[in-house]
Design a protein around this motif. Structure first.
Motif, PDB file in Angstrom:
ATOM      1  N   ARG B 114       0.841  -1.200   0.000  1.00 22.29           N
ATOM      2  CA  ARG B 114       0.000   0.000   0.000  1.00 22.29           C
ATOM      3  C   ARG B 114       0.870   1.241   0.000  1.00 22.29           C
ATOM      4  O   ARG B 114       0.583   2.214  -0.683  1.00 22.29           O
ATOM      5  CB  ARG B 114      -0.916   0.006   1.212  1.00 22.29           C
ATOM      6  N   LEU B 115       1.937   1.165   0.752  1.00 23.59           N
ATOM      7  CA  LEU B 115       2.849   2.305   0.795  1.00 23.59           C
ATOM      8  C   LEU B 115       3.448   2.569  -0.578  1.00 23.59           C
ATOM      9  O   LEU B 115       3.524   3.706  -1.039  1.00 23.59           O
ATOM     10  CB  LEU B 115       3.969   2.042   1.803  1.00 23.59           C
ATOM     11  N   ILE B 119       3.307   6.036  -2.939  1.00 21.23           N
ATOM     12  CA  ILE B 119       4.431   6.737  -3.525  1.00 21.23           C
ATOM     13  C   ILE B 119       4.283   6.790  -5.034  1.00 21.23           C
ATOM     14  O   ILE B 119       4.470   7.817  -5.675  1.00 21.23           O
ATOM     15  CB  ILE B 119       5.761   6.041  -3.167  1.00 21.23           C
ATOM     16  N   LEU B 124      -0.043  10.692  -2.407  1.00 24.31           N
ATOM     17  CA  LEU B 124       0.665  11.239  -1.249  1.00 24.31           C
ATOM     18  C   LEU B 124      -0.133  11.165   0.046  1.00 24.31           C
ATOM     19  O   LEU B 124       0.316  11.583   1.097  1.00 24.31           O
ATOM     20  CB  LEU B 124       1.053  12.692  -1.566  1.00 24.31           C
ATOM     21  N   LEU B 126      -0.748   9.454   2.627  1.00 27.30           N
ATOM     22  CA  LEU B 126      -0.415   8.408   3.587  1.00 27.30           C
ATOM     23  C   LEU B 126      -1.595   8.156   4.500  1.00 27.30           C
ATOM     24  O   LEU B 126      -1.980   7.029   4.753  1.00 27.30           O
ATOM     25  CB  LEU B 126       0.757   8.862   4.456  1.00 27.30           C
ATOM     26  N   ASP B 127      -2.138   9.257   4.973  1.00 26.75           N
ATOM     27  CA  ASP B 127      -3.231   9.136   5.919  1.00 26.75           C
ATOM     28  C   ASP B 127      -4.442   8.497   5.272  1.00 26.75           C
ATOM     29  O   ASP B 127      -5.077   7.628   5.845  1.00 26.75           O
ATOM     30  CB  ASP B 127      -3.584  10.507   6.490  1.00 26.75           C
ATOM     31  N   LEU B 130      -3.330   4.746   4.272  1.00 26.54           N
ATOM     32  CA  LEU B 130      -2.895   3.813   5.305  1.00 26.54           C
ATOM     33  C   LEU B 130      -3.741   3.878   6.552  1.00 26.54           C
ATOM     34  O   LEU B 130      -4.100   2.852   7.110  1.00 26.54           O
ATOM     35  CB  LEU B 130      -1.433   4.095   5.642  1.00 26.54           C
ATOM     36  N   LEU B 131      -4.031   5.063   6.989  1.00 26.58           N
ATOM     37  CA  LEU B 131      -4.789   5.141   8.233  1.00 26.58           C
ATOM     38  C   LEU B 131      -6.234   4.760   8.020  1.00 26.58           C
ATOM     39  O   LEU B 131      -6.875   4.203   8.893  1.00 26.58           O
ATOM     40  CB  LEU B 131      -4.705   6.541   8.822  1.00 26.58           C
ATOM     41  N   ASN B 133      -7.270   2.503   6.317  1.00 25.04           N
ATOM     42  CA  ASN B 133      -7.344   1.039   6.391  1.00 25.04           C
ATOM     43  C   ASN B 133      -6.846   0.524   7.727  1.00 25.04           C
ATOM     44  O   ASN B 133      -5.993  -0.329   7.798  1.00 25.04           O
ATOM     45  CB  ASN B 133      -6.518   0.423   5.272  1.00 25.04           C
ATOM     46  N   ARG B 134      -7.379   1.079   8.755  1.00 22.72           N
ATOM     47  CA  ARG B 134      -6.928   0.672  10.084  1.00 22.72           C
ATOM     48  C   ARG B 134      -7.333  -0.750  10.415  1.00 22.72           C
ATOM     49  O   ARG B 134      -6.806  -1.364  11.323  1.00 22.72           O
ATOM     50  CB  ARG B 134      -7.552   1.581  11.147  1.00 22.72           C
ATOM     51  N   LEU B 165     -13.461  10.683   8.250  1.00 25.57           N
ATOM     52  CA  LEU B 165     -12.021  10.883   8.390  1.00 25.57           C
ATOM     53  C   LEU B 165     -11.558  11.773   7.254  1.00 25.57           C
ATOM     54  O   LEU B 165     -10.955  11.309   6.292  1.00 25.57           O
ATOM     55  CB  LEU B 165     -11.297   9.548   8.367  1.00 25.57           C
ATOM     56  N   ASP B 166     -11.888  13.028   7.355  1.00 25.38           N
ATOM     57  CA  ASP B 166     -11.530  13.958   6.284  1.00 25.38           C
ATOM     58  C   ASP B 166     -10.016  14.137   6.243  1.00 25.38           C
ATOM     59  O   ASP B 166      -9.330  14.048   7.244  1.00 25.38           O
ATOM     60  CB  ASP B 166     -12.204  15.314   6.456  1.00 25.38           C
ATOM     61  N   ASP B 167      -9.514  14.422   5.090  1.00 21.68           N
ATOM     62  CA  ASP B 167      -8.079  14.564   4.960  1.00 21.68           C
ATOM     63  C   ASP B 167      -7.696  16.009   4.688  1.00 21.68           C
ATOM     64  O   ASP B 167      -8.541  16.886   4.510  1.00 21.68           O
ATOM     65  CB  ASP B 167      -7.545  13.630   3.884  1.00 21.68           C
ATOM     66  N   ASP B 168      -6.419  16.238   4.660  1.00 21.27           N
ATOM     67  CA  ASP B 168      -5.950  17.626   4.680  1.00 21.27           C
ATOM     68  C   ASP B 168      -5.652  18.188   3.300  1.00 21.27           C
ATOM     69  O   ASP B 168      -5.690  17.488   2.302  1.00 21.27           O
ATOM     70  CB  ASP B 168      -4.695  17.697   5.528  1.00 21.27           C
ATOM     71  N   GLU B 169      -5.345  19.485   3.333  1.00 15.96           N
ATOM     72  CA  GLU B 169      -4.879  20.223   2.158  1.00 15.96           C
ATOM     73  C   GLU B 169      -5.719  20.032   0.911  1.00 15.96           C
ATOM     74  O   GLU B 169      -5.271  19.410  -0.062  1.00 15.96           O
ATOM     75  CB  GLU B 169      -3.432  19.838   1.837  1.00 15.96           C
TER      76      GLU B 169
END
Lengths: 169, 169
Positions: B114-115, B119, B124, B126-127, B130-131, B133-134, B165-169
DNA sequence: CCTTGACCTCTACTATAGTCGAGGTTCAAT
DNA sequence: ATTGAACCTCGACTATAGTAGAGGTCAAGG
Protein backbone atom coordinates in the motif's frame (compact mmCIF):
# COMPACT_ATOMS: atom_id res chain seq x y z
CA UNK A 1 5.24 34.26 2.24
CA UNK A 2 5.94 31.79 4.86
CA UNK A 3 6.08 33.31 8.27
CA UNK A 4 3.91 36.15 9.49
CA UNK A 5 0.47 35.98 7.84
CA UNK A 6 0.49 32.39 6.67
CA UNK A 7 -1.96 30.58 8.84
CA UNK A 8 -4.33 29.54 6.09
CA UNK A 9 -6.20 26.88 8.05
CA UNK A 10 -4.12 25.76 10.95
CA UNK A 11 -5.32 22.95 13.16
CA UNK A 12 -5.87 22.90 16.89
CA UNK A 13 -4.74 19.91 18.93
CA UNK A 14 -8.27 18.68 19.16
CA UNK A 15 -8.71 18.83 15.42
CA UNK A 16 -5.42 17.14 14.78
CA UNK A 17 -6.33 14.46 17.29
CA UNK A 18 -9.73 13.90 15.73
CA UNK A 19 -8.40 13.74 12.20
CA UNK A 20 -5.36 11.63 12.88
CA UNK A 21 -7.08 9.32 15.31
CA UNK A 22 -4.33 9.93 17.84
CA UNK A 23 -5.00 11.02 21.41
CA UNK A 24 -4.23 14.60 22.36
CA UNK A 25 -1.89 13.40 25.07
CA UNK A 26 0.00 11.43 22.47
CA UNK A 27 0.31 14.52 20.29
CA UNK A 28 1.71 16.45 23.24
CA UNK A 29 4.07 13.58 23.75
CA UNK A 30 5.19 13.55 20.13
CA UNK A 31 5.81 17.24 20.33
CA UNK A 32 7.92 16.87 23.45
CA UNK A 33 9.88 14.24 21.58
CA UNK A 34 10.34 16.57 18.64
CA UNK A 35 8.32 14.52 16.18
CA UNK A 36 5.88 17.31 15.43
CA UNK A 37 6.02 21.05 15.93
CA UNK A 38 3.51 23.76 16.61
CA UNK A 39 3.15 27.49 16.63
CA UNK A 40 1.62 29.00 19.75
CA UNK A 41 -1.19 31.54 19.74
CA UNK A 42 -1.00 34.63 21.94
CA UNK A 43 -2.93 32.55 24.46
CA UNK A 44 -0.32 29.76 24.35
CA UNK A 45 -2.42 27.29 22.45
CA UNK A 46 -0.95 25.03 19.84
CA UNK A 47 -1.59 25.58 16.18
CA UNK A 48 -0.45 23.00 13.69
CA UNK A 49 0.36 23.45 10.06
CA UNK A 50 -1.88 21.16 8.06
CA UNK A 51 0.98 19.00 6.87
CA UNK A 52 1.42 17.89 10.46
CA UNK A 53 -1.39 15.48 9.76
CA UNK A 54 0.92 13.78 7.34
CA UNK A 55 3.66 13.66 9.89
CA UNK A 56 1.36 12.03 12.38
CA UNK A 57 0.21 9.52 9.81
CA UNK A 58 3.78 8.70 9.05
CA UNK A 59 4.51 8.21 12.71
CA UNK A 60 1.61 5.86 13.26
CA UNK A 61 2.37 3.82 10.23
CA UNK A 62 5.97 3.46 11.28
CA UNK A 63 4.86 2.41 14.72
CA UNK A 64 2.66 -0.22 13.27
CA UNK A 65 5.73 -1.97 11.98
CA UNK A 66 7.52 -1.55 15.24
CA UNK A 67 9.88 1.28 14.45
CA UNK A 68 10.67 3.12 17.68
CA UNK A 69 9.83 6.81 17.91
CA UNK A 70 13.44 7.73 18.21
CA UNK A 71 14.06 6.42 14.70
CA UNK A 72 10.91 7.94 13.34
CA UNK A 73 12.15 11.22 14.72
CA UNK A 74 15.43 10.80 12.92
CA UNK A 75 13.64 10.06 9.69
CA UNK A 76 11.38 13.08 10.06
CA UNK A 77 14.39 15.24 10.76
CA UNK A 78 15.58 14.65 7.23
CA UNK A 79 12.55 16.57 6.01
CA UNK A 80 13.28 20.22 5.22
CA UNK A 81 12.70 21.96 8.52
CA UNK A 82 12.11 25.35 6.98
CA UNK A 83 9.50 24.94 4.31
CA UNK A 84 6.48 22.73 4.08
CA UNK A 85 7.57 19.37 2.70
CA UNK A 86 6.72 18.75 -0.90
CA UNK A 87 5.32 15.53 -2.23
CA UNK A 88 8.81 14.64 -3.35
CA UNK A 89 10.12 15.06 0.15
CA UNK A 90 7.48 12.70 1.42
CA UNK A 91 7.94 10.26 -1.39
CA UNK A 92 11.63 10.04 -0.65
CA UNK A 93 11.03 9.48 3.01
CA UNK A 94 8.40 6.88 2.34
CA UNK A 95 10.62 5.08 -0.09
CA UNK A 96 13.39 4.86 2.46
CA UNK A 97 10.97 3.60 4.99
CA UNK A 98 9.58 1.07 2.59
CA UNK A 99 13.10 -0.26 2.15
CA UNK A 100 13.27 -0.69 5.87
CA UNK A 101 10.02 -2.59 5.69
CA UNK A 102 11.38 -4.77 2.93
CA UNK A 103 14.34 -5.59 5.07
CA UNK A 104 12.24 -6.54 8.02
CA UNK A 105 9.96 -8.69 5.90
CA UNK A 106 12.99 -10.38 4.53
CA UNK A 107 14.49 -11.11 7.91
CA UNK A 108 11.23 -12.38 9.22
CA UNK A 109 10.83 -14.62 6.23
CA UNK A 110 14.27 -16.10 6.72
CA UNK A 111 13.49 -16.68 10.34
CA UNK A 112 10.27 -18.46 9.45
CA UNK A 113 11.98 -20.61 6.89
CA UNK A 114 14.60 -21.68 9.35
CA UNK A 115 11.88 -22.51 11.77
CA UNK A 116 10.10 -24.59 9.16
CA UNK A 117 13.30 -26.46 8.55
CA UNK A 118 13.63 -27.22 12.24
CA UNK A 119 10.15 -28.63 12.38
CA UNK A 120 10.49 -30.52 9.14
CA UNK A 121 13.76 -32.20 9.85
CA UNK A 122 12.83 -33.22 13.33
CA UNK A 123 16.15 -32.03 14.64
CA UNK A 124 14.16 -29.97 17.04
CA UNK A 125 17.10 -27.85 17.94
CA UNK A 126 15.46 -24.50 18.00
CA UNK A 127 18.44 -23.25 19.87
CA UNK A 128 20.95 -24.73 17.51
CA UNK A 129 19.09 -23.66 14.39
CA UNK A 130 17.91 -20.28 15.48
CA UNK A 131 20.02 -18.97 18.25
CA UNK A 132 23.21 -20.04 16.67
CA UNK A 133 22.36 -17.79 13.78
CA UNK A 134 22.14 -14.70 15.89
CA UNK A 135 23.99 -12.75 13.24
CA UNK A 136 21.07 -11.86 11.03
CA UNK A 137 19.13 -10.26 13.78
CA UNK A 138 15.81 -8.67 13.67
CA UNK A 139 16.52 -7.19 17.03
CA UNK A 140 18.01 -3.83 16.17
CA UNK A 141 14.64 -2.70 15.04
CA UNK A 142 12.65 -5.18 17.08
CA UNK A 143 10.02 -4.63 19.72
CA UNK A 144 9.88 -3.97 23.40
CA UNK A 145 12.64 -2.12 25.16
CA UNK A 146 14.80 -2.83 22.18
CA UNK A 147 17.62 -0.64 23.27
CA UNK A 148 18.33 -2.53 26.37
CA UNK A 149 17.84 -5.63 24.29
CA UNK A 150 20.32 -4.83 21.61
CA UNK A 151 22.75 -3.30 24.01
CA UNK A 152 22.68 -6.43 26.10
CA UNK A 153 22.90 -8.78 23.18
CA UNK A 154 25.77 -6.84 21.77
CA UNK A 155 27.54 -6.96 25.12
CA UNK A 156 26.95 -10.66 25.30
CA UNK A 157 28.26 -11.43 21.89
CA UNK A 158 31.36 -9.52 22.85
CA UNK A 159 31.64 -11.50 26.07
CA UNK A 160 30.71 -14.80 24.45
CA UNK A 161 33.45 -15.87 22.07
CA UNK A 162 31.62 -16.80 18.90
CA UNK A 163 31.23 -20.48 18.17
CA UNK A 164 31.08 -21.54 21.77
CA UNK A 165 27.47 -22.44 22.31
CA UNK A 166 26.98 -26.04 23.29
CA UNK A 167 23.50 -27.41 23.05
CA UNK A 168 21.48 -29.58 25.31
CA UNK A 169 20.36 -33.18 25.65
CA UNK B 1 10.56 -42.42 37.18
CA UNK B 2 10.07 -38.75 37.00
CA UNK B 3 10.22 -37.12 40.36
CA UNK B 4 12.58 -38.04 43.16
CA UNK B 5 15.89 -39.27 41.75
CA UNK B 6 15.64 -37.77 38.26
CA UNK B 7 18.15 -34.98 38.15
CA UNK B 8 20.30 -36.42 35.41
CA UNK B 9 22.19 -33.22 34.55
CA UNK B 10 20.28 -30.27 35.74
CA UNK B 11 21.51 -26.78 34.99
CA UNK B 12 22.27 -23.94 37.36
CA UNK B 13 21.15 -20.42 36.51
CA UNK B 14 24.63 -19.51 35.52
CA UNK B 15 24.88 -22.44 33.16
CA UNK B 16 21.50 -21.75 31.65
CA UNK B 17 22.47 -18.11 31.20
CA UNK B 18 25.75 -19.01 29.55
CA UNK B 19 24.21 -21.56 27.22
CA UNK B 20 21.16 -19.60 26.25
CA UNK B 21 22.93 -16.28 25.97
CA UNK B 22 20.37 -14.72 28.25
CA UNK B 23 21.28 -12.72 31.35
CA UNK B 24 20.68 -14.32 34.73
CA UNK B 25 18.47 -11.43 35.72
CA UNK B 26 16.36 -12.07 32.66
CA UNK B 27 16.01 -15.74 33.61
CA UNK B 28 14.86 -14.74 37.06
CA UNK B 29 12.44 -12.42 35.38
CA UNK B 30 11.11 -15.12 33.06
CA UNK B 31 10.63 -17.37 36.03
CA UNK B 32 8.67 -14.72 37.90
CA UNK B 33 6.52 -14.37 34.82
CA UNK B 34 5.98 -18.11 34.71
CA UNK B 35 7.78 -18.68 31.43
CA UNK B 36 10.26 -21.14 32.90
CA UNK B 37 10.29 -23.20 36.06
CA UNK B 38 12.93 -24.51 38.40
CA UNK B 39 13.43 -26.93 41.21
CA UNK B 40 15.18 -25.62 44.31
CA UNK B 41 18.06 -27.35 46.02
CA UNK B 42 18.14 -27.70 49.79
CA UNK B 43 20.16 -24.50 49.72
CA UNK B 44 17.43 -22.69 47.77
CA UNK B 45 19.31 -22.57 44.51
CA UNK B 46 17.58 -22.99 41.18
CA UNK B 47 18.07 -26.14 39.19
CA UNK B 48 16.68 -26.30 35.68
CA UNK B 49 15.67 -29.32 33.69
CA UNK B 50 17.71 -29.37 30.51
CA UNK B 51 14.71 -28.81 28.29
CA UNK B 52 14.46 -25.36 29.82
CA UNK B 53 17.14 -24.38 27.35
CA UNK B 54 14.63 -25.06 24.64
CA UNK B 55 12.03 -22.99 26.40
CA UNK B 56 14.42 -20.08 26.64
CA UNK B 57 15.33 -20.42 22.99
CA UNK B 58 11.70 -20.39 22.10
CA UNK B 59 11.16 -17.27 24.16
CA UNK B 60 14.02 -15.39 22.55
CA UNK B 61 13.00 -16.34 19.06
CA UNK B 62 9.46 -15.21 19.73
CA UNK B 63 10.74 -11.95 21.09
CA UNK B 64 12.77 -11.41 18.01
CA UNK B 65 9.57 -11.14 16.05
CA UNK B 66 7.97 -8.91 18.61
CA UNK B 67 5.68 -11.30 20.38
CA UNK B 68 5.14 -10.02 23.93
CA UNK B 69 6.11 -12.27 26.80
CA UNK B 70 2.54 -12.54 27.93
CA UNK B 71 1.69 -14.34 24.70
CA UNK B 72 4.81 -16.44 24.76
CA UNK B 73 3.76 -17.52 28.22
CA UNK B 74 0.37 -18.53 26.94
CA UNK B 75 1.95 -20.52 24.16
CA UNK B 76 4.32 -22.29 26.54
CA UNK B 77 1.42 -23.08 28.83
CA UNK B 78 0.01 -25.34 26.15
CA UNK B 79 3.01 -27.61 26.64
CA UNK B 80 2.36 -30.60 28.91
CA UNK B 81 3.16 -29.23 32.34
CA UNK B 82 3.80 -32.63 33.88
CA UNK B 83 6.24 -34.46 31.66
CA UNK B 84 9.18 -33.24 29.66
CA UNK B 85 7.88 -32.04 26.29
CA UNK B 86 8.48 -34.42 23.43
CA UNK B 87 9.70 -33.36 20.03
CA UNK B 88 6.12 -33.52 18.85
CA UNK B 89 5.05 -31.10 21.52
CA UNK B 90 7.69 -28.68 20.40
CA UNK B 91 6.99 -29.20 16.76
CA UNK B 92 3.35 -28.39 17.30
CA UNK B 93 4.14 -25.28 19.23
CA UNK B 94 6.64 -24.16 16.64
CA UNK B 95 4.21 -24.78 13.86
CA UNK B 96 1.60 -22.62 15.52
CA UNK B 97 4.12 -19.94 16.06
CA UNK B 98 5.27 -20.14 12.49
CA UNK B 99 1.70 -19.50 11.43
CA UNK B 100 1.74 -16.40 13.53
CA UNK B 101 4.91 -15.41 11.77
CA UNK B 102 3.31 -16.02 8.40
CA UNK B 103 0.46 -13.78 9.38
CA UNK B 104 2.74 -10.99 10.42
CA UNK B 105 4.80 -11.25 7.27
CA UNK B 106 1.62 -11.09 5.31
CA UNK B 107 0.33 -8.02 7.06
CA UNK B 108 3.63 -6.30 6.75
CA UNK B 109 3.77 -7.09 3.09
CA UNK B 110 0.33 -5.66 2.50
CA UNK B 111 1.33 -2.55 4.36
CA UNK B 112 4.43 -2.17 2.25
CA UNK B 113 2.49 -2.64 -0.95
CA UNK B 114 0.00 0.00 0.00
CA UNK B 115 2.85 2.30 0.79
CA UNK B 116 4.41 1.64 -2.59
CA UNK B 117 1.12 2.52 -4.20
CA UNK B 118 0.99 5.80 -2.35
CA UNK B 119 4.43 6.74 -3.52
CA UNK B 120 3.82 5.54 -7.03
CA UNK B 121 0.51 7.23 -7.63
CA UNK B 122 1.61 10.52 -6.23
CA UNK B 123 -1.57 10.79 -4.23
CA UNK B 124 0.67 11.24 -1.25
CA UNK B 125 -2.16 10.62 1.14
CA UNK B 126 -0.42 8.41 3.59
CA UNK B 127 -3.23 9.14 5.92
CA UNK B 128 -5.94 8.37 3.42
CA UNK B 129 -4.23 5.23 2.11
CA UNK B 130 -2.90 3.81 5.30
CA UNK B 131 -4.79 5.14 8.23
CA UNK B 132 -8.11 4.72 6.58
CA UNK B 133 -7.34 1.04 6.39
CA UNK B 134 -6.93 0.67 10.08
CA UNK B 135 -8.88 -2.55 10.01
CA UNK B 136 -6.10 -4.93 9.05
CA UNK B 137 -3.93 -3.98 11.92
CA UNK B 138 -0.58 -5.20 12.88
CA UNK B 139 -1.06 -3.56 16.22
CA UNK B 140 -2.46 -6.34 18.34
CA UNK B 141 0.86 -8.05 18.17
CA UNK B 142 2.88 -4.93 17.51
CA UNK B 143 5.65 -3.36 19.51
CA UNK B 144 5.86 -0.99 22.40
CA UNK B 145 3.17 -0.71 25.02
CA UNK B 146 0.83 -2.38 22.61
CA UNK B 147 -1.91 -2.92 25.08
CA UNK B 148 -2.42 0.68 25.78
CA UNK B 149 -2.08 1.22 22.08
CA UNK B 150 -4.75 -1.18 21.00
CA UNK B 151 -6.99 -0.26 23.85
CA UNK B 152 -6.80 3.36 22.86
CA UNK B 153 -7.27 2.72 19.19
CA UNK B 154 -10.23 0.53 19.92
CA UNK B 155 -11.76 3.20 22.11
CA UNK B 156 -11.20 5.78 19.43
CA UNK B 157 -12.75 3.76 16.68
CA UNK B 158 -15.74 3.35 18.92
CA UNK B 159 -15.84 7.10 19.50
CA UNK B 160 -15.06 7.93 15.88
CA UNK B 161 -18.00 6.92 13.71
CA UNK B 162 -16.42 4.98 10.85
CA UNK B 163 -16.14 6.73 7.56
CA UNK B 164 -15.65 10.16 9.02
CA UNK B 165 -12.02 10.88 8.39
CA UNK B 166 -11.53 13.96 6.28
CA UNK B 167 -8.08 14.56 4.96
CA UNK B 168 -5.95 17.63 4.68
CA UNK B 169 -4.88 20.22 2.16
C1' DC C 1 38.89 -21.78 59.24
C1' DC C 2 38.01 -18.79 56.03
C1' DT C 3 37.78 -16.90 51.70
C1' DT C 4 35.93 -16.82 47.02
C1' DG C 5 32.56 -17.40 43.62
C1' DA C 6 28.07 -18.37 42.56
C1' DC C 7 23.84 -17.97 44.18
C1' DC C 8 19.66 -15.90 46.84
C1' DT C 9 15.93 -11.94 47.55
C1' DC C 10 14.41 -7.33 47.35
C1' DT C 11 14.05 -2.72 46.05
C1' DA C 12 14.88 0.68 42.91
C1' DC C 13 16.00 2.20 38.52
C1' DT C 14 16.19 2.53 33.11
C1' DA C 15 13.84 3.08 28.65
C1' DT C 16 9.69 3.21 25.66
C1' DA C 17 5.14 4.89 24.93
C1' DG C 18 1.89 6.84 26.58
C1' DT C 19 -2.40 8.07 29.97
C1' DC C 20 -4.71 10.50 33.79
C1' DG C 21 -5.95 14.06 36.72
C1' DA C 22 -5.40 18.48 39.16
C1' DG C 23 -5.52 23.18 38.85
C1' DG C 24 -5.61 27.02 35.93
C1' DT C 25 -6.33 29.67 31.27
C1' DT C 26 -8.28 30.80 26.74
C1' DC C 27 -11.64 30.89 23.05
C1' DA C 28 -16.02 31.36 20.98
C1' DA C 29 -20.70 31.89 21.11
C1' DT C 30 -24.78 33.60 23.36
C1' DA D 1 -20.29 39.78 30.06
C1' DT D 2 -20.48 35.25 31.06
C1' DT D 3 -20.42 30.50 30.37
C1' DG D 4 -18.83 26.04 28.70
C1' DA D 5 -15.80 23.62 25.86
C1' DA D 6 -11.29 23.23 24.74
C1' DC D 7 -6.80 24.15 25.93
C1' DC D 8 -2.48 24.69 29.00
C1' DT D 9 1.30 22.59 32.26
C1' DC D 10 3.02 19.43 35.50
C1' DG D 11 3.63 15.46 38.05
C1' DA D 12 2.33 10.85 38.90
C1' DC D 13 1.01 6.50 37.06
C1' DT D 14 0.54 2.23 33.77
C1' DA D 15 2.62 -1.57 31.19
C1' DT D 16 6.61 -4.06 29.12
C1' DA D 17 11.18 -5.80 29.59
C1' DG D 18 14.52 -5.91 31.91
C1' DT D 19 19.12 -4.21 34.80
C1' DA D 20 21.77 -2.83 38.98
C1' DG D 21 23.05 -3.07 43.43
C1' DA D 22 22.65 -3.98 48.45
C1' DG D 23 22.91 -7.34 51.80
C1' DG D 24 22.88 -12.16 52.90
C1' DT D 25 23.67 -17.41 52.04
C1' DC D 26 25.97 -21.63 50.43
C1' DA D 27 29.53 -24.84 49.00
C1' DA D 28 34.17 -26.03 47.85
C1' DG D 29 39.21 -25.39 48.02
C1' DG D 30 43.52 -23.87 50.22
Amino acid sequence: MDNPPFDAKELTVGQLAARSGVAITALHFYERKGLIHSRRTSGNQRRYQRDTLRRVSFIRVAQRVGIPLRMVAEALDTLPEGRTPTRDDWAELSAQWRDELDLRIDQMTRLRDRLSDCIGCGCLSLDRCLLRNRDDRLGEIGPGPRHLLTRRLAAESRANPPGRLDDDE
